[in-house]
Design an enzyme around this catalytic site. Structure first.
Site, short mmCIF file in Angstrom:
data_model
loop_
_atom_site.label_atom_id
_atom_site.label_comp_id
_atom_site.label_asym_id
_atom_site.label_seq_id
_atom_site.Cartn_x
_atom_site.Cartn_y
_atom_site.Cartn_z
CG ASP A 78 17.58 20.86 1.65
OD1 ASP A 78 18.32 20.60 2.61
OD2 ASP A 78 17.42 20.10 0.68
CE LYS A 283 -22.44 39.33 16.47
NZ LYS A 283 -23.39 40.40 16.12
CG ASP A 738 2.29 -15.57 4.33
OD1 ASP A 738 3.31 -15.05 4.81
OD2 ASP A 738 1.34 -15.98 5.03
N GLY A 773 3.08 -6.24 5.74
CA GLY A 773 3.58 -7.26 6.68
C GLY A 773 4.84 -7.89 6.14
CE LYS A 774 5.11 -13.63 7.83
NZ LYS A 774 5.30 -15.02 8.35
N GLY A 775 4.93 -10.05 3.23
CA GLY A 775 4.94 -10.40 1.81
C GLY A 775 4.46 -9.30 0.89
CG HIS A 777 -1.25 -8.17 -0.95
ND1 HIS A 777 -1.96 -7.32 -0.11
CD2 HIS A 777 -0.92 -9.25 -0.18
CE1 HIS A 777 -2.04 -7.84 1.10
NE2 HIS A 777 -1.43 -9.03 1.08
NE ARG A 843 -2.07 -5.88 7.47
CZ ARG A 843 -1.83 -7.01 6.81
NH1 ARG A 843 -1.13 -7.00 5.69
NH2 ARG A 843 -2.28 -8.16 7.31
#
Length: 906
Positions: A78, A283, A738, A773-775, A777, A843
């Site tokens: 915004d 310099k 998993d 991924g799919k699952g 931890h 992943r």
């Protein structure tokens, strides 16, 4: 003082001339019925939301702007400009870009109260704009022209002075009047601040709140800092003395103090560097000096190896009080003018008069050796941090630290030139100190300027005792003095007489330039009566406009004699292109130290070169698509890892890591790699000798290592459950939930809660992260007391208990056929040498999901194990008020009681 009559005819023009666009913008409108905030009021219930109420504000002295990052239904920015007591507002889906070619859609929305500019917080669900808001940037703005007329006409030009944005910008309306939503375009105007989007994506590079992480105003800091560095005449306010210990610096080597040391020299560059991480220093217009400190005394040595201590005794006395028992310092001696700026002529006069040496100031910018430690293999930024401590702790005013400016090169150079300084030195931030000319240090000059050998002179036409012009030369690659034209201005009348007297002692009948030259300059073949050859011994500093095609300088101006330069060392400086690849700073220290002992005479991208640079690592083929489902490129992944590094590195620290490489991108063949040649991945670290007979494993200790791995097509980082100090004793236990075929993610969430409940019954705390991924931890921290076999056996028994207790949900056997419709809780991650995707790792799957640490109360909001991807993972952290894993690092629970409890449960 007489006062002009106050007639209407005389008063009107004067008043009009004093009204600037900014003042006009602050003036109150003639009618004020409060309607500008009516739409804002109508959209909100202020008994529920904590947003500021619809109150107009009296204008201040400056107009404010704010950009708020808003995580609503869709993440957007915004953009708000203060005008007439309100914030005129636009919603920008993709945020701003410094690239004028990137024209960003900006939807004109309702005006907001000025107080909204400080709002950070969460708008409750069910309310308009529900989501979290942070202040991404703020500052002041200046309209160009009349802002009200610009808004009405649909063309508003303005200048921003923010912490992240600066320079000229424009908003242009692209819709017809009366449309429900007014689409505009926001884009950067061409000026010194513009940068190609491929070089710099400000939204990606600076994602966080300026309230939580304040920054210096972008366009004020370099100017102010340069002026401070050049104008400090009075004593600098001294910081409290801090203990400094060079032995703590990475790369420091204990060694005897060298008797001699040559300075590192800079290479003249055609343009500012566009690759790598650079610091910029003034310099200085003076003499380059090395200082050897030993036995309480300071010896001041010129670049040519001459001892000038006697010429600068007051300076040497102050240097001896720095508290350095033995060391080498590198810096520049200057004399400052009345404005506090360095001038070479003043320095030369101070040395020649032998009475003004107290005016000499020594700006120190490097410390290659301090108190028994050779620091030449220490990165520049660390050497300078130590040096700054030393300088700021001393009580004198002749020795000063040369500040650096980590800002845009073009801006720093422009500022230096506007202050009539000689230019800027660009230094690679992590470069080593090498006693040779190096592209790790680059000279960026405001005008052409270099040393020349004086090969002859002419008398002044109206004063034979004064020099009229100097004949200049330089030595070519074969040691032949080549003619480079004349200089006939730049000295005072007295200087001209002194210079003529010095040259008279060197008059020769023989030309120092090669015979038979083809240049059409008459005195090269037969000097006139007022022209004289001289033996080529004196060196002059000369500024000039350019080189002519025949090799002479044009519009030259004499600056002074260089007593610190040997005439034989003067060659023609040829500007080189800045470096386009990372210097091999990972070379073996032995090779580096040998080169020091025997000195010889080092997130940006370029569509032209086909390369990019992130964290100092060259990214080849940055445009290559690595995920066809999203269009994400190799550069996108490298930038993601650079941006996430500070959050990810604690999860990688000291742990052996395995890499998943995808040379052909997602969908291509993957390679699991436990060992690698670290020379191909700068910053990566070998872990040898973890146990007898094994090959060296890898550690990722820095952002540079993360990016270097991405350059080598690494997508995933997997870590062990133990650290290198106790590689055989895991300090965590991991359960990877998993799901099998046909299992919804809602079932995975439910199963994860059940896993947590069981662990709680066993007296164990656990933390949660998405897998990317799919699952999901579930991570259980533990004291590193048990071996891997014991921990793996315990985790297996937990999973077997889950499967036996709730067989309709869980299975304890791996393999797709065993888990159809069920969740396999993978305990095999707990075996020796097994690994799990690290927190924040991407992943190698379509979408490039990310393994994200989350709080347990966030679980119900998760839609998949890849809830976040590399597109939005870093943005999540911008809005995160606290680390959901903050207590994880302090949890050191043991497994003894839990093992007994599980055994009792049968």
């Amino acid at each position: 003082m007489a006062t002009a009559p106050r007639t209407s005819s005389s008063r009107a023009p004067a008043r009009a001339s004093r009204v600037t666009p900014a003042k006009r913008a602050r003036q109150k409108p003639t009618s004020d019925d409060g309607t500008p905030l009516a739409r804002y009021r109508a959209k909100r219930d202020f008994t529920i939301t904590s947003e500021p109420g619809p109150v107009r504000t009296k204008p201040g002295k400056q107009l404010a702007f704010v950009i708020q990052k808003h995580d609503a239904t869709r993440l957007h920015y915004d953009f708000r400009l203060e005008l007439d007591g309100v914030l005129v507002s636009w919603a920008i889906p993709k945020g701003p870009s410094f690239d004028p070619k990137e024209k960003r859609l900006a939807v004109h929305v309702e005006d907001h109260p000025v107080a909204y500019g400080t709002f950070e917080g969460t708008i409750p669900k069910g309310q308009y704009g529900a989501g979290t808001v942070i202040v991404w940037d703020n500052g002041t703005w200046e309209p160009v022209g009349d802002p009200r007329a610009g808004l009405k006409a649909g063309k508003l030009v303005f200048k921003l002075h923010g912490q992240k944005l600066a320079g000229l910008w424009e908003l242009v309306k692209i819709a017809k009047p009366g449309e429900r939503q007014e689409p505009w375009l926001l884009f950067k105007k061409h000026d010194e601040w513009e940068r190609p989007h491929a070089d710099y994506d400000v939204v990606n590079a600076l994602p966080d709140s300026v309230v939580a992480h304040p920054m210096k105003p972008l366009d004020d800091a370099p100017v102010a800092a340069i002026k401070r560095a050049g104008r400090t005449v009075a004593a600098v306010q001294k910081a409290a003395a801090s203990p400094f210990d060079p032995s703590t610096l990475d790369g420091a080597r204990k060694a005897a103090l060298p008797e001699t040391m040559s300075p590192q020299l800079a290479t003249l560059a055609r343009s500012a560097p566009t690759h790598g991480d650079w610091l910029y220093e003034i310099k200085f217009d003076g003499y380059r000096l090395m200082t050897r400190l030993a036995k309480g005394k300071a010896t001041i040595i010129t670049r040519g190896g001459h001892d000038w201590t006697h010429k600068m005794q007051p300076l040497a006395d102050e240097l001896a009080t720095l508290g350095i028992t033995g060391g080498w310092l590198d810096g520049e001696a200057v004399v400052l003018d009345a404005d506090g700026l360095p001038h070479f002529n003043l320095l030369q006069n101070a040395l020649d008069s032998k009475r003004s040496s107290e005016a000499i100031v020594y700006y120190v910018f490097d410390a290659p050796f301090i108190n028994g430690y050779d620091l030449r293999a220490v990165p520049l930024h660390a050497r300078r941090a130590l040096l700054k401590q030393v300088i700021e702790a001393h009580a004198g005013d002749r020795v000063r630290f040369s500040d650096d400016f980590p800002a845009d090169a073009a801006q720093v150079l422009e500022t230096a030139c506007s202050l009539h300084l000689e230019g800027v030195i660009a230094k690679r931030r992590d470069g080593f100190y090498t006693s040779s000319r190096s592209t790790d240090w680059l000279k960026l000059k405001c005008q052409a300027r270099q040393e020349f050998v004086i090969g002859g002179f002419s008398d002044r036409s109206d004063n034979a005792k004064a020099v009229g012009a100097l004949m200049l030369g330089y030595y070519d690659d074969h040691g032949v003095l080549q003619y480079a034209g004349r200089v006939g201005t730049g000295w005072s009348s007295s200087d001209a007489v002194d210079l003529r007297a010095k040259l008279a002692k060197l008059v020769s009948t023989k030309s120092p330039f090669p015979p038979g030259t083809t240049r059409s300059t008459r005195w090269l073949t037969r000097p006139a009566a007022e022209d004289h050859w001289v033996r080529p011994q004196l060196v002059a500093e000369v500024a000039f406009a350019e080189w002519t095609p025949d090799g002479s300088v044009r519009h030259a101006s004499y600056q002074g004699l260089r007593e610190d330069k040997d005439a034989k060392s003067v060659t023609r400086e040829k500007a080189k292109a800045p470096p386009t690849s990372e210097k091999a700073v990972t070379a073996k220290k032995k090779t580096l130290v040998e080169s020091m002992s025997h000195p010889a005479p080092a997130v940006k991208a370029s569509s032209k070169s086909g390369n990019a640079e992130v964290e100092g690592v060259r990214i080849t083929h940055p445009e290559r698509v690595i995920d066809a489902s999203t269009g994400h490129t190799k550069l996108d992944l490298a930038r993601y890892y650079a941006s996430i590094a500070e959050f990810m590195l604690p999860h990688l620290k000291s742990r052996p890591v395995s890499l998943v490489r995808a040379p052909e991108g997602v969908g291509g063949e993957l390679f699991f790699q436990k060992h690698a040649d670290v020379r191909t991945m700068p910053g990566m670290k070998d872990l040898p000798d973890l146990w007898e007979g094994h090959g060296a494993l890898l550690e990722v200790p820095s952002a540079k290592a993360l990016v270097a791995a991405a350059q080598m097509n690494v997508i995933e980082f997997h870590t062990w459950n133990s650290v290198k100090q106790k590689v055989d004793k895991p300090d965590r236990m991991i359960f990877d939930l998993d799901p099998g075929e046909g299992v919804s993610f809602a079932t995975v969430r439910e199963g994860t809660e059940l896993m947590r409940a069981l662990l709680a019954e066993l007296g164990l705390q656990c933390w949660l992260k998405t897998s990317g991924g799919k699952g999901l931890h579930v991570v259980v921290p533990m004291s590193a007391r048990l071996d891997y076999d014991t921990v793996k056996d315990f985790s297996q028994r937990i999973v077997q208990h889950m499967a036996a207790t709730i067989p309709q949900r869980f299975v304890a056997k791996s393999g797709p056929s065993n888990r159809v419709g069920k969740i396999f809780v993978d305990y095999l991650r707990n075996g020796f040498n097994a690994t799990t995707a690290a927190a924040f790792s991407a992943r190698a799957r379509p979408g490039l999901g990310v393994s994200m640490p989350i709080a347990w109360d966030e679980l119900s909001e998760m839609k998949s194990g890849a809830h976040w991807t590399i597109s939005d993972a870093r943005d999540r952290l911008s809005f995160q008020k606290s680390d959901p894993w903050a207590d994880y690092w302090r949890c050191k629970q043991t497994m003894t009681a839990a093992m007994k409890a599980l055994q009792s449960a049968g």
